[in-house]
Design an enzyme around this catalytic site. Structure first.
Site, PDB file in Angstrom:
ATOM      1  N   HIS A  47      15.726  -8.693   9.080  1.00  0.00           N
ATOM      2  CA  HIS A  47      16.252  -9.484   7.960  1.00  0.00           C
ATOM      3  C   HIS A  47      17.693  -9.893   8.269  1.00  0.00           C
ATOM      4  O   HIS A  47      18.554  -9.026   8.478  1.00  0.00           O
ATOM      5  CB  HIS A  47      16.252  -8.671   6.664  1.00  0.00           C
ATOM      6  CG  HIS A  47      14.903  -8.169   6.270  1.00  0.00           C
ATOM      7  ND1 HIS A  47      13.864  -8.994   5.917  1.00  0.00           N
ATOM      8  CD2 HIS A  47      14.413  -6.906   6.184  1.00  0.00           C
ATOM      9  CE1 HIS A  47      12.818  -8.278   5.621  1.00  0.00           C
ATOM     10  NE2 HIS A  47      13.102  -7.000   5.776  1.00  0.00           N
ATOM     11  N   ALA A  64      14.230  -2.197   1.785  1.00  0.00           N
ATOM     12  CA  ALA A  64      14.362  -2.415   3.225  1.00  0.00           C
ATOM     13  C   ALA A  64      15.589  -3.238   3.585  1.00  0.00           C
ATOM     14  O   ALA A  64      15.673  -3.754   4.695  1.00  0.00           O
ATOM     15  CB  ALA A  64      13.101  -3.113   3.721  1.00  0.00           C
TER      16      ALA A  64
HETATM   17  N1  LIG Z   1      11.608  -2.756  -2.254  1.00  0.00           N
HETATM   18  C1  LIG Z   1      11.340  -2.882  -0.955  1.00  0.00           C
HETATM   19  O1  LIG Z   1      12.180  -3.274  -0.133  1.00  0.00           O
HETATM   20  C2  LIG Z   1       9.964  -2.540  -0.469  1.00  0.00           C
HETATM   21  C3  LIG Z   1       9.760  -2.280   0.889  1.00  0.00           C
HETATM   22  C4  LIG Z   1       8.500  -1.938   1.304  1.00  0.00           C
HETATM   23  C5  LIG Z   1       7.442  -1.896   0.406  1.00  0.00           C
HETATM   24  N2  LIG Z   1       7.650  -2.187  -0.885  1.00  0.00           N
HETATM   25  C6  LIG Z   1       6.541  -2.217  -1.851  1.00  0.00           C
HETATM   26  O2  LIG Z   1       6.203  -0.890  -2.230  1.00  0.00           O
HETATM   27  C7  LIG Z   1       4.818  -0.834  -2.561  1.00  0.00           C
HETATM   28  C8  LIG Z   1       4.160   0.328  -1.806  1.00  0.00           C
HETATM   29  O3  LIG Z   1       4.295   0.165  -0.410  1.00  0.00           O
HETATM   30  P1  LIG Z   1       3.444   1.110   0.582  1.00  0.00           P
HETATM   31  O4  LIG Z   1       3.822   0.749   1.971  1.00  0.00           O
HETATM   32  O5  LIG Z   1       3.546   2.534   0.153  1.00  0.00           O
HETATM   33  O6  LIG Z   1       1.982   0.545   0.323  1.00  0.00           O
HETATM   34  P2  LIG Z   1       0.593   1.225   0.678  1.00  0.00           P
HETATM   35  O7  LIG Z   1      -0.395   0.113   0.755  1.00  0.00           O
HETATM   36  O8  LIG Z   1       0.682   2.133   1.832  1.00  0.00           O
HETATM   37  O9  LIG Z   1       0.284   2.119  -0.614  1.00  0.00           O
HETATM   38  C9  LIG Z   1       0.073   1.583  -1.886  1.00  0.00           C
HETATM   39  C10 LIG Z   1      -0.904   2.493  -2.629  1.00  0.00           C
HETATM   40  O10 LIG Z   1      -0.939   2.070  -3.979  1.00  0.00           O
HETATM   41  C11 LIG Z   1      -2.286   1.958  -4.394  1.00  0.00           C
HETATM   42  N3  LIG Z   1      -2.363   0.908  -5.416  1.00  0.00           N
HETATM   43  C12 LIG Z   1      -2.141  -0.418  -5.256  1.00  0.00           C
HETATM   44  N4  LIG Z   1      -2.293  -1.067  -6.428  1.00  0.00           N
HETATM   45  C13 LIG Z   1      -2.606  -0.121  -7.347  1.00  0.00           C
HETATM   46  C14 LIG Z   1      -2.891  -0.165  -8.735  1.00  0.00           C
HETATM   47  N5  LIG Z   1      -2.907  -1.321  -9.418  1.00  0.00           N
HETATM   48  N6  LIG Z   1      -3.171   1.001  -9.378  1.00  0.00           N
HETATM   49  C15 LIG Z   1      -3.181   2.169  -8.684  1.00  0.00           C
HETATM   50  N7  LIG Z   1      -2.929   2.275  -7.354  1.00  0.00           N
HETATM   51  C16 LIG Z   1      -2.646   1.145  -6.700  1.00  0.00           C
HETATM   52  C17 LIG Z   1      -3.083   1.625  -3.145  1.00  0.00           C
HETATM   53  O11 LIG Z   1      -4.427   2.051  -3.253  1.00  0.00           O
HETATM   54  C18 LIG Z   1      -2.329   2.402  -2.067  1.00  0.00           C
HETATM   55  O12 LIG Z   1      -2.839   3.701  -1.886  1.00  0.00           O
HETATM   56  C19 LIG Z   1       4.233  -2.216  -2.209  1.00  0.00           C
HETATM   57  O13 LIG Z   1       4.141  -3.023  -3.362  1.00  0.00           O
HETATM   58  C20 LIG Z   1       5.259  -2.787  -1.257  1.00  0.00           C
HETATM   59  O14 LIG Z   1       5.282  -4.208  -1.279  1.00  0.00           O
HETATM   60  C21 LIG Z   1       8.894  -2.482  -1.353  1.00  0.00           C
END
Ligand SMILES: NC(=O)c1ccc[n+]([C@@H]2O[C@H](COP(=O)([O-])OP(=O)(O)OC[C@H]3O[C@@H](n4cnc5c(N)ncnc54)[C@H](O)[C@@H]3O)[C@@H](O)[C@H]2O)c1
Length: 254
Positions: free
Chosen positions: A205, A121
């Site tokens: 940000h 992001a």
């Molecule tokens: N790098 C970045 O800038 C950035 C930006 C946004 C989100 N993210 C990260 O990306 C990840 C996903 O984001 P999202 O919005 O798709 O989240 P989300 O909550 O919509 O989806 C995550 C999915 O992963 C599943 N999950 C969580 N832990 C699990 C595990 N241990 N084993 C199996 N399944 C699991 C959940 O059930 C859910 O369906 C998060 O960790 C979030 O913090 C990173």
């Protein structure tokens, strides 16, 4: 290239919907989530395979795309690279743990596999990477999010955190990926302030960087994914950008 998903939430859903209509040679095929309804729902879009035992998916895919949680990377990351498969990590917060990060890199080197972390992001990581070749004097991040995205109930502007990125990610493990990405490219534990702001609907940000190269500031206002206010749409787009790169031979702005 056969793609397996670890986590079938917002980001993975944006990606599958993109890949369906793209002509990239990347096939979303295997889907694992701790909630089977999530993996079933996403796999149904491409007639894919719902995976019950994550480790059994590893010999069927070329690359694993993680968009689950830092704990999922801690649980499965080493197995993925140890099985010789490349890994794309969205939950970059997991890499703030130096011991874990070094273990992961060591296994990846041994197995000659790549680990990719999309920009997520944030904008300007390429500039900070270049600037860090010289002396970086300071890197700071001020993040503003609507209270709901920070699990805050109060309807007033409030500083909910001020300190180092390594502490911020412990307090807000799903919100502070940006702080971790910045710290990893800057090679320092950057200064972070997080503000809960009821007057905004986007995630903002502000990044300020000073070094022997000079200085720059960037400010991005991210629209959140519709079904998850914690996640910015640009994070999903940055992963798509990586898939485009993996499938092409000309790289501009790397
Ligand atoms: N790098 C970045 O800038 C950035 C930006 C946004 C989100 N993210 C990260 O990306 C990840 C996903 O984001 P999202 O919005 O798709 O989240 P989300 O909550 O919509 O989806 C995550 C999915 O992963 C599943 N999950 C969580 N832990 C699990 C595990 N241990 N084993 C199996 N399944 C699991 C959940 O059930 C859910 O369906 C998060 O960790 C979030 O913090 C990173």
């Amino acid at each position: 290239m056969i793609l397996g998903f670890l986590g079938c939430g917002n980001i993975s859903s944006v990606i599958v919907n993109y890949l369906i209509h793209s002509n990239l040679d990347i096939r979303p095929k295997y889907f694992f989530d701790k909630f089977t309804d999530k993996s079933k729902s996403l796999s149904s879009l491409v007639n894919g395979v719902v995976v019950k035992d994550f480790n059994r998916m590893l010999n069927k895919v070329d690359i694993v795309f993680e968009a689950a949680s830092p704990s999922a990377i801690k649980e499965y990351g080493l197995n993925i690279v140890n099985s010789g498969k490349s890994l794309i990590i969205m939950s970059v917060g997991s890499l703030m743990d130096k011991n874990f990060r070094e273990d992961l890199i060591q296994v990846a080197e041994k197995k000659n596999v790549k680990i990719y972390v999309p920009s997520g992001a944030v904008i300007g990581l390429d500039g900070i990477k270049s600037a860090s070749i010289g002396n970086l004097y300071s890197v700071s991040l001020i993040t503003r999010k609507p209270p709901k995205a920070l699990n805050q109930n109060e309807n007033i502007e409030k500083v909910v955190f001020e300190g180092k990125a390594s502490e911020a990610i412990k307090k807000f493990p799903l919100n502070m990926n940006v702080a971790v990405s910045l710290s990893l490219v800057a090679n320092k534990d950057i200064d972070v302030k997080i503000i809960s702001d009821p007057s905004i609907s986007q995630n903002i940000h502000q990044i300020d960087v000073k070094g022997d190269f000079g200085q720059f500031s960037t400010r991005i206002s991210n629209s959140p994914c519709r079904s998850n206010p914690k996640t910015s749409l640009l994070a999903a787009y940055s992963a798509i950008n990586l898939f485009e790169k993996l499938d092409k031979n000309l790289y501009i702005g790397v």
